[in-house]
Write a protein that holds these residues in place. Structure first.
Motif, mmCIF file in Angstrom:
data_model
loop_
_atom_site.group_PDB
_atom_site.id
_atom_site.type_symbol
_atom_site.label_atom_id
_atom_site.label_comp_id
_atom_site.label_asym_id
_atom_site.label_seq_id
_atom_site.Cartn_x
_atom_site.Cartn_y
_atom_site.Cartn_z
ATOM 1 N N SER A 1 -5.647 -1.048 4.287
ATOM 2 C CA SER A 1 -4.194 -1.764 3.545
ATOM 3 C C SER A 1 -4.656 -2.743 2.790
ATOM 4 O O SER A 1 -4.000 -2.760 1.244
ATOM 5 C CB SER A 1 -3.272 -1.552 4.539
ATOM 6 O OG SER A 1 -2.444 -0.420 5.417
ATOM 7 N N THR B 1 0.672 -1.659 -0.062
ATOM 8 C CA THR B 1 -0.282 0.284 0.337
ATOM 9 C C THR B 1 1.212 1.153 -0.060
ATOM 10 O O THR B 1 0.526 1.819 -0.898
ATOM 11 C CB THR B 1 -1.108 0.325 1.038
ATOM 12 O OG1 THR B 1 -1.827 -0.999 0.773
ATOM 13 C CG2 THR B 1 -2.073 1.166 1.380
ATOM 14 N N HIS C 1 -7.897 3.598 -3.555
ATOM 15 C CA HIS C 1 -6.066 3.058 -2.848
ATOM 16 C C HIS C 1 -5.236 4.013 -2.522
ATOM 17 O O HIS C 1 -4.924 4.025 -1.092
ATOM 18 C CB HIS C 1 -5.075 2.495 -4.179
ATOM 19 C CG HIS C 1 -3.816 2.604 -4.027
ATOM 20 N ND1 HIS C 1 -2.967 3.435 -4.204
ATOM 21 C CD2 HIS C 1 -2.758 1.527 -2.745
ATOM 22 C CE1 HIS C 1 -2.168 3.333 -3.780
ATOM 23 N NE2 HIS C 1 -1.774 2.194 -2.940
ATOM 24 N N ALA D 1 -6.513 -1.340 -0.297
ATOM 25 C CA ALA D 1 -6.097 -0.672 -1.358
ATOM 26 C C ALA D 1 -4.957 -1.543 -1.902
ATOM 27 O O ALA D 1 -5.016 -1.162 -2.557
ATOM 28 C CB ALA D 1 -5.093 0.351 -0.444
ATOM 29 N N ALA D 2 -4.435 -2.506 -0.892
ATOM 30 C CA ALA D 2 -2.926 -3.447 -2.211
ATOM 31 C C ALA D 2 -3.877 -3.606 -3.054
ATOM 32 O O ALA D 2 -3.545 -3.911 -4.207
ATOM 33 C CB ALA D 2 -2.594 -4.075 -0.996
#
Length: 468
Positions: A189, A43, A328, A192-193
């Motif tokens: 996270s 992230t 993200h 987002a990843a």
């Protein structure tokens, strides 16, 4: 409302831990793993910077562009392994923990180095928050523009202000900023990843499709040549900064390591493994996106692959990628701002230990709302939003941030800490190698900063603030 006792919190620490569930330092037990650490790193690393890599490659050409990318990836991983060794002072399993990057520098190097780290780290984190606000608004703006181009043709200007989208992004960040620490944002996270791989994959796929449609690779050995020698130099140096920014995550590395559960295995071992997976994965994506983007557009590559409208169709796919970018960046913003939030709140708790305004909180799911947290974090988000509205130069901001912070945070301080921590003998081969790396990093960082500043001044002179 519950009155809590003040304590120096790390990003991992909760404020109401059961006393029976404590780590060796008396803080709430950490539960982070190889996978959560990898998600945090990905992230932090795969950000909007990936979309500027085709432009950076275009400035450097087919030989220097890929070579620089490989070198930055290798240096970032190597210095990350050095930094991982410095989470604990002394023994890697039983030594005293350093909860933050600046804490590690203070414990191992002390004095001026700690001040240098604090100033540059927090300035970089704030700057990154501003850069991410700009990038997210550009992606949201691009969704609206893509629909306009699809309906009215590709030659229509379709100018749309980015200001409303910055305000929308800021509103989301005010809400998510009430999540108190790294431990509570693990799910954000991971989302987002996934989003980062989504939009990178779309950019890669579109680049490959464009290259196939063109019947071959575009671009040249020397890169962009239809500019003056001075412009070529400045752009090449800014490209170094863009690539450095794309790989940078040392400023939140120690804070991520502080989320990993206690040994065995040691936090350093887990963090090195997470770093290897994350940097290899991101480097492959960076190489493919940067190189295929350059292959598709050659020296005309835009400074943002998905919002500079190198691609108009299929517009729905470009829209989906830009939605992924915005999602993200909501998570990435939080990853980069948590050290800033924790620093200020730790100081406030020490200064006013009996204040209910500072120390009383109400927990609702992953959110922990206190009057001080709500006020301070909201002010911070508003500040970064206003600055982003005034200076919406995505490419230049990216290059400037990467250039300024690369040497001190990614190269100099990790090598210095490792030398002191491991007692590397002066004049030994390891000592000479680390010193040489630090000198080389300084030269590259200084050159890239010069180019980024020159480009920033040039763009600033042509731009009217708040007219985006």
């Amino acid at each position: 409302m519950v009155q809590i006792e003040p304590l120096e919190v790390s990003l991992e620490a909760g404020n109401q831990a059961d006393s029976a569930l404590l780590d060796d330092d008396g803080r709430p037990r950490r539960t982070g793993t190889f996978w959560t650490a990898s998600a945090h790193i990905i992230t932090a690393v795969i950000g909007s910077g990936v979309l500027s890599l085709p432009w950076a490659t275009a400035q450097l050409g087919w030989i220097a562009g890929p070579a620089v990318m490989v070198v930055f990836g290798g240096v970032t991983y190597f210095t990350a392994t050095l930094q991982a060794e410095c989470y604990r002072t002394g023994d890697e399993e039983t030594g005293a923990r350093n909860y933050t990057y600046i804490g590690a520098v203070r414990a191992i190097l002390g004095g001026a180095n700690a001040k240098l780290c604090g100033i540059i780290q927090y300035a970089n984190l704030v700057g990154t928050a501003i850069g991410y606000t700009i990038a997210a608004s550009i992606s949201m703006q691009a969704i609206k523009r893509a629909g306009c181009f699809h309906a009215n043709g590709h030659n229509v200007p379709c100018h749309i202000s980015s200001t409303p989208y910055m305000l929308i992004f800021g509103a989301f960040e005010i809400v998510f900023s009430q999540i108190p620490d790294f431990h509570e944002i693990w799910w954000l996270s991971i989302v987002a990843a996934v989003m980062s791989f989504t939009y990178s994959g779309v950019g890669l796929g579109l680049g490959i499709a464009q290259t196939v449609a063109d019947g071959g690779f575009r671009g040249t050995i020397a890169g962009v040549t239809n500019v003056t020698a001075t412009q070529k130099a400045w752009r090449s140096l800014q490209a170094l900064g863009n690539i450095a920014f794309a790989f940078a995550f040392s400023n939140v590395y120690t804070e991520i390591q502080d989320t990993i559960k206690a040994p065995p295995p040691s936090e350093a071992k887990v963090m090195k493994q997470a770093s290897l997976l994350s940097i290899v994965a991101t480097s492959v994506f960076y190489a493919l996106c940067g190189w295929m983007g350059y292959a598709a557009f050659g020296n005309a590559a835009p400074d943002n692959l998905l919002t500079g409208f190198g691609f108009f169709e299929p517009f729905w796919l470009v829209d989906a990628a830009n939605v992924a970018i915005a999602v993200h960046l909501i998570g990435a913003y939080q990853v980069y701002c948590q050290p800033v939030f924790a620093f200020v709140e730790r100081k406030a708790s020490r200064r006013w230990p009996d204040s209910g305004f500072v120390n009383s909180e109400l927990r609702v799911g992953p959110f922990a709302i206190s009057a001080f947290r709500l006020a301070w974090r909201s002010v911070f988000v508003c500040f970064t939003t206003v600055v982003a509205m005034a200076l919406p130069f995505f490419g230049v901001i990216v290059g400037l941030l990467g250039a300024i912070s690369f040497w001190p945070l990614t190269v100099y301080l990790p090598t210095e800490m490792y030398i002191a921590q491991r007692g590397v003998r002066r004049g030994s081969a390891v000592w000479i190698g680390l010193r040489a790396l630090a000198v080389a990093g300084f030269v590259v960082s200084a050159a890239a900063t010069t180019g980024a500043v020159a480009n920033f001044v040039g763009d600033f002179m042509k731009f009217r603030p708040f007219s985006g």
